[in-house]
Design a protein around this motif. Structure first.
Motif, mmCIF file in Angstrom:
data_model
loop_
_atom_site.group_PDB
_atom_site.id
_atom_site.type_symbol
_atom_site.label_atom_id
_atom_site.label_comp_id
_atom_site.label_asym_id
_atom_site.label_seq_id
_atom_site.Cartn_x
_atom_site.Cartn_y
_atom_site.Cartn_z
ATOM 1 N N LEU A 62 -30.641 23.616 -20.982
ATOM 2 C CA LEU A 62 -30.690 22.311 -20.337
ATOM 3 C C LEU A 62 -32.127 21.959 -19.995
ATOM 4 C CD1 LEU A 62 -27.662 22.593 -17.883
ATOM 5 C CD2 LEU A 62 -27.774 21.292 -19.999
ATOM 6 N N PRO A 63 -32.555 20.733 -20.230
ATOM 7 C CA PRO A 63 -33.925 20.346 -19.894
ATOM 8 C C PRO A 63 -34.077 20.209 -18.377
ATOM 9 C CG PRO A 63 -32.708 18.438 -20.647
ATOM 10 C CD PRO A 63 -31.798 19.619 -20.830
ATOM 11 N N PRO A 64 -35.308 20.160 -17.886
ATOM 12 C CA PRO A 64 -35.512 19.980 -16.440
ATOM 13 C C PRO A 64 -34.936 18.655 -15.968
ATOM 14 C CG PRO A 64 -37.541 20.689 -17.528
ATOM 15 C CD PRO A 64 -36.573 20.340 -18.613
ATOM 16 N N ALA A 65 -34.501 18.655 -14.725
ATOM 17 C CA ALA A 65 -33.943 17.437 -14.139
ATOM 18 C C ALA A 65 -35.040 16.404 -13.941
ATOM 19 C CB ALA A 65 -33.263 17.754 -12.813
ATOM 20 N N VAL A 66 -34.670 15.149 -14.067
ATOM 21 C CA VAL A 66 -35.604 14.034 -13.936
ATOM 22 C C VAL A 66 -35.257 13.257 -12.666
ATOM 23 C CG1 VAL A 66 -36.458 11.920 -15.015
ATOM 24 C CG2 VAL A 66 -35.847 13.885 -16.432
ATOM 25 N N PRO A 67 -36.220 12.941 -11.827
ATOM 26 C CA PRO A 67 -35.917 12.103 -10.653
ATOM 27 C C PRO A 67 -35.332 10.769 -11.077
ATOM 28 C CG PRO A 67 -38.095 13.084 -10.458
ATOM 29 C CD PRO A 67 -37.624 13.381 -11.853
ATOM 30 N N ALA A 68 -34.442 10.246 -10.258
ATOM 31 C CA ALA A 68 -33.740 9.007 -10.609
ATOM 32 C C ALA A 68 -34.704 7.845 -10.797
ATOM 33 C CB ALA A 68 -32.713 8.671 -9.525
ATOM 34 N N ALA A 69 -35.820 7.841 -10.045
ATOM 35 C CA ALA A 69 -36.765 6.732 -10.154
ATOM 36 C C ALA A 69 -37.506 6.741 -11.485
ATOM 37 C CB ALA A 69 -37.756 6.786 -8.998
ATOM 38 N N GLU A 70 -37.643 7.917 -12.110
ATOM 39 C CA GLU A 70 -38.386 8.034 -13.357
ATOM 40 C C GLU A 70 -37.497 8.033 -14.593
ATOM 41 O OE1 GLU A 70 -40.785 11.487 -13.144
ATOM 42 O OE2 GLU A 70 -41.650 11.000 -11.188
ATOM 43 N N ALA A 71 -36.187 8.013 -14.408
ATOM 44 C CA ALA A 71 -35.276 8.116 -15.548
ATOM 45 C C ALA A 71 -35.222 6.805 -16.313
ATOM 46 C CB ALA A 71 -33.884 8.491 -15.066
ATOM 47 N N VAL A 72 -35.094 6.930 -17.621
ATOM 48 C CA VAL A 72 -34.938 5.763 -18.489
ATOM 49 C C VAL A 72 -33.450 5.468 -18.625
ATOM 50 C CG1 VAL A 72 -35.350 4.806 -20.778
ATOM 51 C CG2 VAL A 72 -37.036 6.342 -19.740
ATOM 52 N N PRO A 73 -32.979 4.281 -18.269
ATOM 53 C CA PRO A 73 -31.540 3.992 -18.332
ATOM 54 C C PRO A 73 -31.043 3.933 -19.772
ATOM 55 C CG PRO A 73 -32.765 2.014 -17.792
ATOM 56 C CD PRO A 73 -33.755 3.144 -17.765
ATOM 57 N N ASP A 74 -29.758 4.147 -19.928
ATOM 58 C CA ASP A 74 -29.108 4.125 -21.233
ATOM 59 C C ASP A 74 -28.009 3.063 -21.193
ATOM 60 O OD1 ASP A 74 -28.440 4.820 -23.812
ATOM 61 O OD2 ASP A 74 -26.982 6.321 -23.166
ATOM 62 N N MET A 126 -24.975 -0.271 -18.132
ATOM 63 C CA MET A 126 -26.026 0.737 -17.985
ATOM 64 C C MET A 126 -25.440 2.001 -17.370
ATOM 65 S SD MET A 126 -29.239 -1.556 -16.664
ATOM 66 C CE MET A 126 -30.302 -0.109 -16.703
ATOM 67 N N ARG A 127 -25.975 3.127 -17.795
ATOM 68 C CA ARG A 127 -25.508 4.403 -17.283
ATOM 69 C C ARG A 127 -26.670 5.377 -17.245
ATOM 70 N NH1 ARG A 127 -22.259 5.863 -22.880
ATOM 71 N NH2 ARG A 127 -24.132 6.248 -24.125
ATOM 72 N N ALA A 128 -26.499 6.457 -16.503
ATOM 73 C CA ALA A 128 -27.525 7.490 -16.414
ATOM 74 C C ALA A 128 -27.420 8.413 -17.618
ATOM 75 C CB ALA A 128 -27.367 8.284 -15.125
ATOM 76 N N ALA A 129 -28.554 8.698 -18.236
ATOM 77 C CA ALA A 129 -28.579 9.589 -19.395
ATOM 78 C C ALA A 129 -29.492 10.779 -19.143
ATOM 79 C CB ALA A 129 -29.048 8.830 -20.635
ATOM 80 N N HIS A 130 -29.662 11.159 -17.875
ATOM 81 C CA HIS A 130 -30.545 12.263 -17.536
ATOM 82 C C HIS A 130 -29.798 13.222 -16.630
ATOM 83 C CE1 HIS A 130 -30.760 9.356 -14.247
ATOM 84 N NE2 HIS A 130 -31.017 10.391 -13.460
ATOM 85 N N LEU A 131 -30.344 14.398 -16.461
ATOM 86 C CA LEU A 131 -29.774 15.388 -15.563
ATOM 87 C C LEU A 131 -30.272 15.130 -14.145
ATOM 88 C CD1 LEU A 131 -30.037 18.637 -17.695
ATOM 89 C CD2 LEU A 131 -28.114 17.078 -17.458
ATOM 90 N N CYS A 132 -29.369 15.251 -13.188
ATOM 91 C CA CYS A 132 -29.710 15.000 -11.795
ATOM 92 C C CYS A 132 -30.314 16.249 -11.175
ATOM 93 C CB CYS A 132 -28.464 14.583 -11.014
ATOM 94 S SG CYS A 132 -27.598 13.170 -11.714
ATOM 95 N N GLU A 133 -31.188 16.042 -10.217
ATOM 96 C CA GLU A 133 -31.718 17.164 -9.462
ATOM 97 C C GLU A 133 -30.626 17.716 -8.564
ATOM 98 O OE1 GLU A 133 -35.044 15.578 -7.405
ATOM 99 O OE2 GLU A 133 -36.399 15.814 -9.104
ATOM 100 N N PRO A 134 -30.411 19.034 -8.576
ATOM 101 C CA PRO A 134 -29.340 19.597 -7.756
ATOM 102 C C PRO A 134 -29.587 19.333 -6.283
ATOM 103 C CG PRO A 134 -30.766 21.332 -8.623
ATOM 104 C CD PRO A 134 -31.176 20.057 -9.297
ATOM 105 N N LEU A 135 -28.530 18.924 -5.602
ATOM 106 C CA LEU A 135 -28.628 18.628 -4.187
ATOM 107 C C LEU A 135 -28.366 19.883 -3.372
ATOM 108 C CD1 LEU A 135 -26.638 15.268 -4.131
ATOM 109 C CD2 LEU A 135 -29.126 15.585 -4.185
ATOM 110 N N ALA A 136 -29.162 20.051 -2.326
ATOM 111 C CA ALA A 136 -28.957 21.199 -1.443
ATOM 112 C C ALA A 136 -27.719 20.958 -0.600
ATOM 113 C CB ALA A 136 -30.179 21.383 -0.547
ATOM 114 N N PRO A 137 -26.916 21.982 -0.411
ATOM 115 C CA PRO A 137 -25.711 21.788 0.400
ATOM 116 C C PRO A 137 -26.087 21.460 1.836
ATOM 117 C CG PRO A 137 -26.055 24.122 -0.094
ATOM 118 C CD PRO A 137 -27.050 23.361 -0.915
#
Length: 476
Positions: A379-391, A399-410
């Motif tokens: 899996l490639p590194p996660a991309v911040p939502a602000a820098e992601a290119v929409p699909d 429009m939808r997200a086409a990138h991996l999300c940064e894992p959220l801390a519990p």
């Protein structure tokens, strides 16, 4: 009907009772009793499970009696399988404490996790002369490069067919049926897939070869054609004695599968269907899919419902798409009869892993996706939502997200997952999924005591739910 793996049971309900099928005459030859008894005695097994498909159950009692007499071991017949009959049912075998399994009939040859297994395919009759003649008509050029594959029930006759064709076709290659994984990495010019092993001697590899399949049309042939989609296929059906060039439009079938990939990209809630409990690596791929969906920003639920059918999966209306974790043959489930599409683990990876691209090679074995396998893609590194290119969705146009999300801390405090249930201080776990299901307006049959008027008993409808006797007639 979708496939034999998925059945709504209508055929069984409509089946007319008749006399029991008589056991076949040559049990020793058909079921290879000598080899099976040697396997049991050599392993020192005291309890053995005999797994039969439905079409061979008539012989089960006679085979079990002969095996007990020959080995002095206890034999238990597994008449129904948890999932597909081509897979070894280790779950049912463990219920009786079996130490080994004798699997009879067609098999997908997927390696098992726990118990030692001996496959007895059953030596179905094959007219070798007729098969050889059909091969000559399909391949008049004696220099043709052809790989001969067969259904496992005809593997016993491949040696005789090889003796007839090899002198005429110097470039013909016969596959061998092998059980289990190779002891190490396969040589560069050797193919080891689906329990078949054969060398590739053509200069351009498999792309320069044609495939000739001996067996009836079914899931095995479909899996072969999608996996080796660069090769033209022909087949010989021993039941009809006819050979033909396969007319399945592989490109059309792949387009249908890629359309399912696009639907998986649009899905927000994914149901992971457990379609096997015995194939090696199924737990690892379940965890792999959960992690993949989590990083893709999709919710996932793992469901174990036995053999899937439309009625079962219709209970999960919140699920947008299902992914079936099953053996290579049963994973290609035709979902046209289902309310939600069903994809394979490979198709889900194409949808959720940005690093994996469609190369033309289709994978039906989920073990190829695991770390260390031939087709694993990190899996490639996660991309911040602000820098992601929409699909843009090709189906909905949204429009939808086409990138991996940064894992959220519990960040949930312990007090939100456990709560006091009553005055006795019993603890109850709070599940978001269960809370959502409780919010549904319809919760099943309710008593409504005192609200229903009393009425006399009347004669109800007769028959089974799918075909009442008064179906189609107007009620008086």
């Amino acid at each position: 009907m979708a496939t034999a793996f998925s059945s709504d049971g209508e055929a069984a309900l409509r089946r007319e009772p008749g006399p029991a099928a008589a056991p076949r005459g040559d049990l020793d030859g058909f079921y290879e009793m000598g080899r099976a008894a040697a396997f049991v005695r050599g392993g020192g097994f005291r309890k053995v499970a005999l797994q039969f498909p439905d079409e061979l159950l008539a012989d089960a009692a006679a085979v079990a009696a002969r095996m007990e007499a020959a080995t002095a071991a206890e034999m238990y017949v597994l008449g129904d399988t948890t999932y597909g009959s081509c897979c070894v049912d280790e779950v049912a075998a463990e219920h009786v404490g079996a130490e080994a399994v004798l699997h009879y009939g067609p098999a997908c040859l997927s390696p098992c996790r726990k118990l030692p297994v001996l496959h007895i395919f059953g030596q179905q009759p094959l007219d070798v002369g007729c098969c050889a003649e059909a091969f000559r008509e399909l391949y008049p050029d004696r220099q043709s490069r052809v790989v001969v594959l067969s259904d496992v029930v005809y593997a016993h006759a491949m040696g005789e067919l090889e003796q007839q064709l090899c002198p005429e076709y110097p470039n013909i290659v016969f596959s061998r049926v092998v059980c289990g994984d190779p002891p190490g990495p396969a040589p560069p010019r050797e193919v080891w897939r689906f329990g078949r092993q054969f060398p590739v001697e053509a200069p351009g590899g498999l792309q320069d070869c044609a495939m000739f399949y001996v067996g009836a049309e079914g899931l095995a042939l479909t899996s072969f054609m999608l996996t080796w989609n660069c090769c033209p296929f022909s087949s010989f059906d021993p039941a009809t004695g006819c050979g033909r060039r396969e007319t399945l439009n592989v490109n059309r079938a792949l387009m249908r599968r890629l359309y399912l990939v696009e639907q998986a990209r649009d899905a927000r809630v994914v149901g992971i269907l457990v379609g096997t409990l015995g194939v090696v690596g199924y737990l690892a791929v379940l965890q792999h899919l959960r992690e993949l969906l989590r990083q893709a920003g999709k919710r996932s639920y793992t469901l174990a419902v036995g053999k899937p059918n439309p009625a079962k999966l219709a209970n999960f209306l919140e699920v947008d798409i299902f992914v079936l974790v099953a053996c290579a043959q049963n994973s290609l489930l035709d979902s046209s009869d289902f309310y939600r599409p069903i994809v394979t683990p490979y198709e889900l990876e194409l949808a959720c892993n940005p690093a994996r691209e469609w190369t033309g090679n289709y994978l039906t074995d989920f073990r190829d996706l695991l770390p260390g396998a031939c087709a694993h893609v990190e899996l490639p590194p996660a991309v911040p939502a602000a820098e992601a290119v929409p699909d843009i969705s090709l189906i909905t146009g949204e429009m939808r997200a086409a990138h991996l999300c940064e894992p959220l801390a519990p960040q949930l405090p312990p007090s939100t997952t456990l709560a006091c249930r009553d005055q006795t201080r019993a603890l109850a776990e709070i599940s978001p999924a269960a809370s959502f299901l409780e919010s549904r307006s319809w919760r099943g049959l309710e008593q409504q005591l005192g609200q229903t008027p009393v009425s006399k008993a009347v004669q109800g409808r007769r028959g089974i739910a799918i075909a009442y006797e008064d179906e189609g007639r107007k009620q008086p």
